[in-house]
Scaffold this motif. Structure first.
Motif, short mmCIF file in Angstrom:
data_model
loop_
_atom_site.label_atom_id
_atom_site.label_comp_id
_atom_site.label_asym_id
_atom_site.label_seq_id
_atom_site.Cartn_x
_atom_site.Cartn_y
_atom_site.Cartn_z
N GLU A 21 0.77 -1.15 0.02
CA GLU A 21 0.05 0.17 -0.08
C GLU A 21 0.79 1.31 -0.09
O GLU A 21 0.52 2.30 -0.64
CB GLU A 21 -1.14 -0.16 1.10
N ALA A 22 2.20 1.20 0.81
CA ALA A 22 2.95 2.54 0.78
C ALA A 22 3.43 2.51 -0.53
O ALA A 22 3.78 3.75 -1.12
CB ALA A 22 3.85 2.13 1.91
N LEU A 23 3.96 1.52 -1.11
CA LEU A 23 4.73 1.69 -2.41
C LEU A 23 3.88 2.16 -3.48
O LEU A 23 3.82 3.19 -4.22
CB LEU A 23 5.28 0.44 -2.98
N ASN A 24 2.47 1.75 -3.72
CA ASN A 24 1.32 2.15 -4.45
C ASN A 24 1.03 3.56 -4.14
O ASN A 24 0.86 4.35 -5.31
CB ASN A 24 0.26 1.14 -4.33
N ALA A 25 0.87 4.11 -2.76
CA ALA A 25 0.74 5.49 -2.62
C ALA A 25 1.55 6.38 -3.32
O ALA A 25 1.58 7.44 -3.54
CB ALA A 25 0.62 5.50 -1.07
N ALA A 26 2.75 5.83 -3.09
CA ALA A 26 4.21 6.53 -3.74
C ALA A 26 4.24 6.50 -5.12
O ALA A 26 5.41 6.74 -5.74
CB ALA A 26 5.20 6.48 -2.87
N ARG A 27 3.46 5.61 -5.97
CA ARG A 27 3.45 5.27 -7.22
C ARG A 27 4.95 4.79 -7.56
O ARG A 27 5.46 5.03 -8.49
CB ARG A 27 3.16 6.60 -8.03
N ILE A 28 5.29 3.65 -6.95
CA ILE A 28 6.48 3.03 -7.01
C ILE A 28 6.29 1.47 -7.05
O ILE A 28 5.40 1.08 -6.27
CB ILE A 28 7.37 3.31 -5.66
N GLY A 29 6.85 0.91 -8.01
CA GLY A 29 6.99 -0.51 -8.38
C GLY A 29 8.21 -0.96 -8.36
O GLY A 29 9.30 -0.52 -8.81
N ALA A 30 8.60 -2.26 -8.29
CA ALA A 30 9.65 -3.05 -8.37
C ALA A 30 9.72 -3.94 -9.65
O ALA A 30 8.62 -4.31 -10.08
CB ALA A 30 9.86 -4.04 -6.85
N TRP A 31 11.07 -4.08 -9.91
CA TRP A 31 11.17 -5.01 -11.28
C TRP A 31 12.58 -5.63 -11.24
O TRP A 31 13.26 -5.23 -10.42
CB TRP A 31 11.15 -3.86 -12.59
N GLU A 32 12.60 -6.90 -12.00
CA GLU A 32 13.71 -7.40 -12.30
C GLU A 32 13.91 -8.06 -13.45
O GLU A 32 13.04 -8.21 -14.06
CB GLU A 32 13.87 -8.46 -11.04
#
Length: 313
Positions: A21-32
């Motif tokens: 939820e915190a990452l989505n609120a900050a509009r951040i996603g992870a990738w590899e």
């Protein structure tokens, strides 16, 4: 081993949900990306950033195509550097979402190495479109004349150095043109500053339409405008274009039932080939040419430079 204080407050499932939820609120996603297979893995935040349907297959070639050309080049260079050195890199890139929407993304690239070889790259992708738009708005405010929307004096000076610089490489510029409205003070004194502002805005619009391919059009202040001409380069053709500009600017303006007569004087310094004069010299010549146009009776064009001739409308 030191215990994570958060573990006593949240069970594992709740903690994961909180992080998501915190990452989505900050509009951040992870990738590899696995370098052996080129297999991509995204969290939901990256799917949302790219506007990419979750069910669609993740093929790196298709995703790379969503980057704007210049950003794609920068991204690929940064990725190659991270793979080569193992050092983390962060850069801002411009993308078009799966549906074509323009967005800015802050991309971090980290490298995971095994036995001295990079085997995968990973990191975060954050939507920074709002930040970029705010910065762009502030930049426009700093560089734009608020009345006419043209470049202001500060922008003119910065762009002038870029296009017609002191390195004796004057780029594509053919002339520095100064335009001063005739009788503008009398207009303000007679009809007021609102009429004067309307006149300045109309002149700005006429110059935009006439010189849309110019290097720069700006309002230096008051009733003085400037243009960095790209073309034509021939002195006789420049004089002809500026003479037509005098005619174009002399068309009357109608404001609040008043017919406002408009006229202008134009002075231009021809840059010529080869370039052997400094910026300050060119500006001084254009200013002198403008003074001579006004002294000759106003509503005139005067050119200074090789083979230049004075012309009157």
């Amino acid at each position: 081993m030191r215990k994570d204080p958060a573990a006593s407050l949240f069970p594992d499932e709740a903690r994961v949900r909180l992080y998501d939820e915190a990452l989505n609120a900050a509009r951040i996603g992870a990738w590899e990306c696995d370098l052996d297979t080129e297999r991509l893995s995204w969290t939901s935040g990256v799917y949302a950033l790219f506007g990419y349907p979750v069910g669609n297959p993740l093929r790196r070639a298709s995703i790379v195509d969503l980057y704007v050309d210049e950003s794609r080049r920068h991204m690929e260079l940064a990725r190659a550097e991270a793979i080569r050195t193992g050092c983390p890199i962060t850069l801002d890139t411009e993308i078009r979402t799966w549906r074509g929407e323009a967005r800015w993304m802050r991309l971090s690239i980290n490298a995971a190495r095994e036995n001295g070889r990079t085997v995968r790259v990973f990191g975060c992708k954050q939507d920074v479109t709002a930040d970029r738009l705010s910065i762009e708005q502030l930049r426009r405010q700093a560089e734009t004349d608020p009345l006419t929307g043209l470049a202001n004096r500060a922008m003119f000076q910065a762009r002038y150095r870029e296009v017609v610089d002191d390195s004796l490489n004057h780029g594509f510029a053919s002339a520095l043109v100064l335009i001063d409205l005739d009788g503008f003070k009398e207009l303000n004194d007679t009809l007021g500053h609102l009429a004067g502002d309307a006149c300045l805005c109309e002149v700005a619009q006429r110059l935009r339409r006439a010189f849309h391919n110019a290097g720069l059009i700006s309002r230096l202040g008051g009733d003085e405008f400037s243009i960095i001409l790209r073309a034509p380069t021939d002195p006789a053709r420049i004089a002809e274009v500026l003479q037509r500009t005098i005619v174009m600017l002399s068309r009357p303006l109608f404001w609040n039932g008043h017919r406002i007569a408009v006229s202008a004087s134009i002075g231009a310094a021809l840059i010529g080939r080869p370039h052997r004069r400094r910026i300050a010299d060119l500006f001084e010549e254009a200013d002198l040419a403008l003074y001579q146009a006004k002294a000759a009776g106003r509503n005139r064009v005067h050119l200074i430079g090789d083979q230049a001739q004075s012309r009157a409308a």
